[in-house]
Design a protein around this motif. Structure first.
Motif, PDB file in Angstrom:
ATOM      1  N   PRO A 187      30.836  52.064  57.279  1.00  0.00           N
ATOM      2  CA  PRO A 187      31.738  52.036  58.438  1.00  0.00           C
ATOM      3  C   PRO A 187      32.960  52.936  58.215  1.00  0.00           C
ATOM      4  CG  PRO A 187      31.988  50.046  57.107  1.00  0.00           C
ATOM      5  CD  PRO A 187      30.827  50.802  56.518  1.00  0.00           C
ATOM      6  N   ASP A 188      33.496  53.445  59.318  1.00  0.00           N
ATOM      7  CA  ASP A 188      34.730  54.241  59.238  1.00  0.00           C
ATOM      8  C   ASP A 188      35.904  53.269  59.193  1.00  0.00           C
ATOM      9  OD1 ASP A 188      36.846  55.902  59.436  1.00  0.00           O
ATOM     10  OD2 ASP A 188      36.332  56.719  61.420  1.00  0.00           O
ATOM     11  N   LEU A 189      36.588  53.216  58.070  1.00  0.00           N
ATOM     12  CA  LEU A 189      37.703  52.265  57.911  1.00  0.00           C
ATOM     13  C   LEU A 189      39.050  52.935  58.074  1.00  0.00           C
ATOM     14  CD1 LEU A 189      36.289  50.322  54.803  1.00  0.00           C
ATOM     15  CD2 LEU A 189      36.117  49.679  57.228  1.00  0.00           C
ATOM     16  N   GLY A 190      39.041  54.215  58.475  1.00  0.00           N
ATOM     17  CA  GLY A 190      40.306  54.933  58.670  1.00  0.00           C
ATOM     18  C   GLY A 190      40.948  55.284  57.343  1.00  0.00           C
ATOM     19  N   ALA A 191      42.267  55.564  57.418  1.00  0.00           N
ATOM     20  CA  ALA A 191      42.981  55.998  56.214  1.00  0.00           C
ATOM     21  C   ALA A 191      43.969  54.916  55.789  1.00  0.00           C
ATOM     22  CB  ALA A 191      43.698  57.309  56.520  1.00  0.00           C
ATOM     23  N   GLY A 192      44.763  55.218  54.761  1.00  0.00           N
ATOM     24  CA  GLY A 192      45.815  54.292  54.328  1.00  0.00           C
ATOM     25  C   GLY A 192      45.428  53.514  53.095  1.00  0.00           C
ATOM     26  N   PRO A 193      46.299  52.570  52.679  1.00  0.00           N
ATOM     27  CA  PRO A 193      46.044  51.812  51.463  1.00  0.00           C
ATOM     28  C   PRO A 193      44.690  51.100  51.512  1.00  0.00           C
ATOM     29  CG  PRO A 193      48.225  51.318  52.359  1.00  0.00           C
ATOM     30  CD  PRO A 193      47.527  52.177  53.362  1.00  0.00           C
ATOM     31  N   LEU A 194      44.036  51.005  50.357  1.00  0.00           N
ATOM     32  CA  LEU A 194      42.706  50.383  50.331  1.00  0.00           C
ATOM     33  C   LEU A 194      42.744  48.905  50.696  1.00  0.00           C
ATOM     34  CD1 LEU A 194      41.519  53.006  49.312  1.00  0.00           C
ATOM     35  CD2 LEU A 194      40.107  51.630  47.785  1.00  0.00           C
ATOM     36  N   ALA A 195      43.873  48.237  50.387  1.00  0.00           N
ATOM     37  CA  ALA A 195      43.975  46.815  50.749  1.00  0.00           C
ATOM     38  C   ALA A 195      43.883  46.676  52.276  1.00  0.00           C
ATOM     39  CB  ALA A 195      45.269  46.230  50.219  1.00  0.00           C
ATOM     40  N   ASP A 196      44.493  47.619  53.035  1.00  0.00           N
ATOM     41  CA  ASP A 196      44.418  47.569  54.504  1.00  0.00           C
ATOM     42  C   ASP A 196      43.006  47.883  54.978  1.00  0.00           C
ATOM     43  OD1 ASP A 196      47.064  47.137  54.297  1.00  0.00           O
ATOM     44  OD2 ASP A 196      47.715  49.065  55.142  1.00  0.00           O
ATOM     45  N   ARG A 197      42.369  48.857  54.320  1.00  0.00           N
ATOM     46  CA  ARG A 197      41.007  49.214  54.744  1.00  0.00           C
ATOM     47  C   ARG A 197      40.032  48.077  54.456  1.00  0.00           C
ATOM     48  NH1 ARG A 197      40.008  55.232  52.618  1.00  0.00           N
ATOM     49  NH2 ARG A 197      42.063  55.242  51.639  1.00  0.00           N
ATOM     50  N   LEU A 198      40.276  47.335  53.339  1.00  0.00           N
ATOM     51  CA  LEU A 198      39.436  46.164  53.058  1.00  0.00           C
ATOM     52  C   LEU A 198      39.571  45.148  54.195  1.00  0.00           C
ATOM     53  CD1 LEU A 198      39.124  44.217  49.717  1.00  0.00           C
ATOM     54  CD2 LEU A 198      39.382  43.011  51.851  1.00  0.00           C
ATOM     55  N   GLU A 199      40.808  44.947  54.675  1.00  0.00           N
ATOM     56  CA  GLU A 199      41.001  43.978  55.778  1.00  0.00           C
ATOM     57  C   GLU A 199      40.277  44.429  57.042  1.00  0.00           C
ATOM     58  OE1 GLU A 199      41.751  40.981  55.373  1.00  0.00           O
ATOM     59  OE2 GLU A 199      42.260  41.388  53.292  1.00  0.00           O
ATOM     60  N   ARG A 200      40.253  45.746  57.301  1.00  0.00           N
ATOM     61  CA  ARG A 200      39.524  46.244  58.483  1.00  0.00           C
ATOM     62  C   ARG A 200      38.024  46.033  58.295  1.00  0.00           C
ATOM     63  NH1 ARG A 200      43.849  50.182  58.710  1.00  0.00           N
ATOM     64  NH2 ARG A 200      42.820  51.796  57.525  1.00  0.00           N
ATOM     65  N   LEU A 242      39.979  55.614  39.612  1.00  0.00           N
ATOM     66  CA  LEU A 242      39.345  55.058  40.821  1.00  0.00           C
ATOM     67  C   LEU A 242      40.363  54.162  41.515  1.00  0.00           C
ATOM     68  CD1 LEU A 242      35.772  53.647  40.035  1.00  0.00           C
ATOM     69  CD2 LEU A 242      36.351  55.674  41.368  1.00  0.00           C
ATOM     70  N   GLU A 243      40.443  54.278  42.839  1.00  0.00           N
ATOM     71  CA  GLU A 243      41.375  53.434  43.590  1.00  0.00           C
ATOM     72  C   GLU A 243      40.624  52.203  44.098  1.00  0.00           C
ATOM     73  OE1 GLU A 243      43.429  55.821  46.417  1.00  0.00           O
ATOM     74  OE2 GLU A 243      44.389  54.091  47.381  1.00  0.00           O
ATOM     75  N   THR A 244      41.211  51.017  43.909  1.00  0.00           N
ATOM     76  CA  THR A 244      40.618  49.776  44.422  1.00  0.00           C
ATOM     77  C   THR A 244      41.680  49.064  45.274  1.00  0.00           C
ATOM     78  OG1 THR A 244      41.336  48.110  42.807  1.00  0.00           O
ATOM     79  CG2 THR A 244      39.512  49.546  42.134  1.00  0.00           C
ATOM     80  N   PRO A 245      41.285  48.047  46.019  1.00  0.00           N
ATOM     81  CA  PRO A 245      42.283  47.335  46.844  1.00  0.00           C
ATOM     82  C   PRO A 245      43.358  46.635  46.016  1.00  0.00           C
ATOM     83  CG  PRO A 245      40.063  46.908  47.644  1.00  0.00           C
ATOM     84  CD  PRO A 245      39.908  47.634  46.346  1.00  0.00           C
ATOM     85  N   VAL A 246      43.110  46.374  44.712  1.00  0.00           N
ATOM     86  CA  VAL A 246      44.138  45.690  43.907  1.00  0.00           C
ATOM     87  C   VAL A 246      44.795  46.623  42.895  1.00  0.00           C
ATOM     88  CG1 VAL A 246      43.216  43.358  44.209  1.00  0.00           C
ATOM     89  CG2 VAL A 246      42.394  44.750  42.298  1.00  0.00           C
ATOM     90  N   GLY A 247      44.591  47.911  43.032  1.00  0.00           N
ATOM     91  CA  GLY A 247      45.275  48.860  42.154  1.00  0.00           C
ATOM     92  C   GLY A 247      44.322  49.938  41.649  1.00  0.00           C
ATOM     93  N   THR A 248      44.914  50.896  40.950  1.00  0.00           N
ATOM     94  CA  THR A 248      44.123  52.014  40.424  1.00  0.00           C
ATOM     95  C   THR A 248      43.636  51.667  39.019  1.00  0.00           C
ATOM     96  OG1 THR A 248      45.325  53.600  41.750  1.00  0.00           O
ATOM     97  CG2 THR A 248      44.276  54.457  39.779  1.00  0.00           C
ATOM     98  N   VAL A 249      42.388  51.979  38.745  1.00  0.00           N
ATOM     99  CA  VAL A 249      41.852  51.725  37.408  1.00  0.00           C
ATOM    100  C   VAL A 249      41.434  53.053  36.795  1.00  0.00           C
ATOM    101  CG1 VAL A 249      41.073  49.378  37.944  1.00  0.00           C
ATOM    102  CG2 VAL A 249      39.499  51.275  38.283  1.00  0.00           C
TER     103      VAL A 249
END
Ligand code: PYC
Length: 321
Positions: A28-41, A116-123
């Protein structure tokens, strides 16, 4: 096209026995912005996609999905959102190792260090060879030590609460031996512990649900330090030693002064596979765990949903009469 709804391209791998399905196209297209926001979408608008990829008949309860997205931090090789049979995971250690080996298999990264960027931070990930990966996980910490919970059928169980990218309740006195023949008993016991935590309103920080339960016992291999059994949200057990669960364990060992920075901990899984782990000190008493393990690619496929398929978005037993 053969009348199919949009196809989804995936690469399957397993990390020390635990499967990961990386979605490389058709998500799905989740748009841009922080990954935590895209996870919510993702959660709000595309849960049917999660179910299609993970649930039977295309997936299984043990499978963890990893949707690759554009990172918002351009220093990262990719962004990734992890999901499973019941919802979403903040981080996933075995999944990150699977993603690294998959990206290498696709020629998207080479040996060496990447982010790698994740919704809870970069690893951080270090691809050591085609299969072996070391990840520098998010800051991990013990939140509470020696918490007692009254568990139906088991009595008083004592454990620590720790964050390793997900919330864990870590129990050092398992209800039975940690051997594959006891998986049904261990699963039932861990489910009872989880229900007990909910009933007694025992949570992680800010009321966060503790959705992973981890039992520890002696290892079978002479050169390992411990064996674990980890129950994931959704009721499946982790075939690997669980990267975020091993991070939570490392945070507890560090807090107890039982493991020094840089010292190596060998964590065995319920099926005998292994992660090695160590840590550096982070801010505010937290640690930065490094988890090392191996993953192997085991499939590349196109998931298809044909018009009229009654299980196009998976079998959801809970919704059946
Ligand atoms: O390796 O962190 C992990 C993990 C979480 C759930 C399944 N595996």
């Amino acid at each position: 096209m053969n009348g199919c709804l949009g196809a989804i391209r995936v690469v399957d791998s397993h990390t020390e026995g635990e499967p990961t399905r990386v979605v490389i196209d058709g998500g799905p297209d989740l748009g841009a912005g922080p990954l935590a926001d895209r996870l919510e979408r993702f959660r709000a608008a595309h849960d049917d996609f999660r179910r299609t990829v993970i649930l039977e008949p295309r997936g299984s309860d043990a499978l963890v999905g990893a949707l690759l997205v554009e990172p918002s931090d351009r220093t990262c090789a990719a962004g990734v959102i992890f999901f499973n049979n019941t919802g979403f995971l903040g981080m996933c250690g075995h999944g990150t190792i699977g993603v690294a080996v998959t990206l290498a298999h696709l020629g998207r990264i080479g040996p060496g260090r990447h982010r790698l960027e994740t919704p809870v931070g970069t690893v951080g990930i270090e691809l050591l060879d085609a299969h072996e990966v070391a990840i520098d996980n998010v800051l991990s910490r013990r939140y509470r030590a020696g918490v007692s919970v009254d568990v139906e059928g088991l009595g008083m169980i004592v454990g620590d609460i720790a964050w390793g990218g997900n919330w864990f309740f870590l129990v050092s006195t398992p209800p039975c031996d940690l051997v594959p023949g006891n998986i049904a008993r261990l699963t039932a016991a861990a489910e009872a512990v989880r229900r007990g935590l909910v009933r007694h309103r025992i949570t992680g920080a800010d009321g966060a649900e503790i959705d992973h339960i981890e039992f520890f016992g002696p290892p079978q291999a002479a050169d390992a330090d411990s064996r674990n059994f980890v129950l994931c949200p959704g009721g499946a057990f982790d075939r690997s030693p669980c990267g975020t669960g091993t991070s939570a364990k490392i945070a507890c060992l560090a807090a107890d002064g039982k493991l020094a920075p840089g010292e190596v901990w060998g964590q065995e899984s319920i099926i005998g596979s292994r992660f090695t782990a160590s840590y550096r000190r982070g801010d505010g008493g937290a640690v930065i765990p490094t988890i090392r393990g191996r993953a192997y690619v085991c499939g590349e496929s196109k998931l298809i949903r044909q018009p009229g398929d009654p299980f196009a978005t998976g079998i959801v037993l809970g919704s059946m009469p």
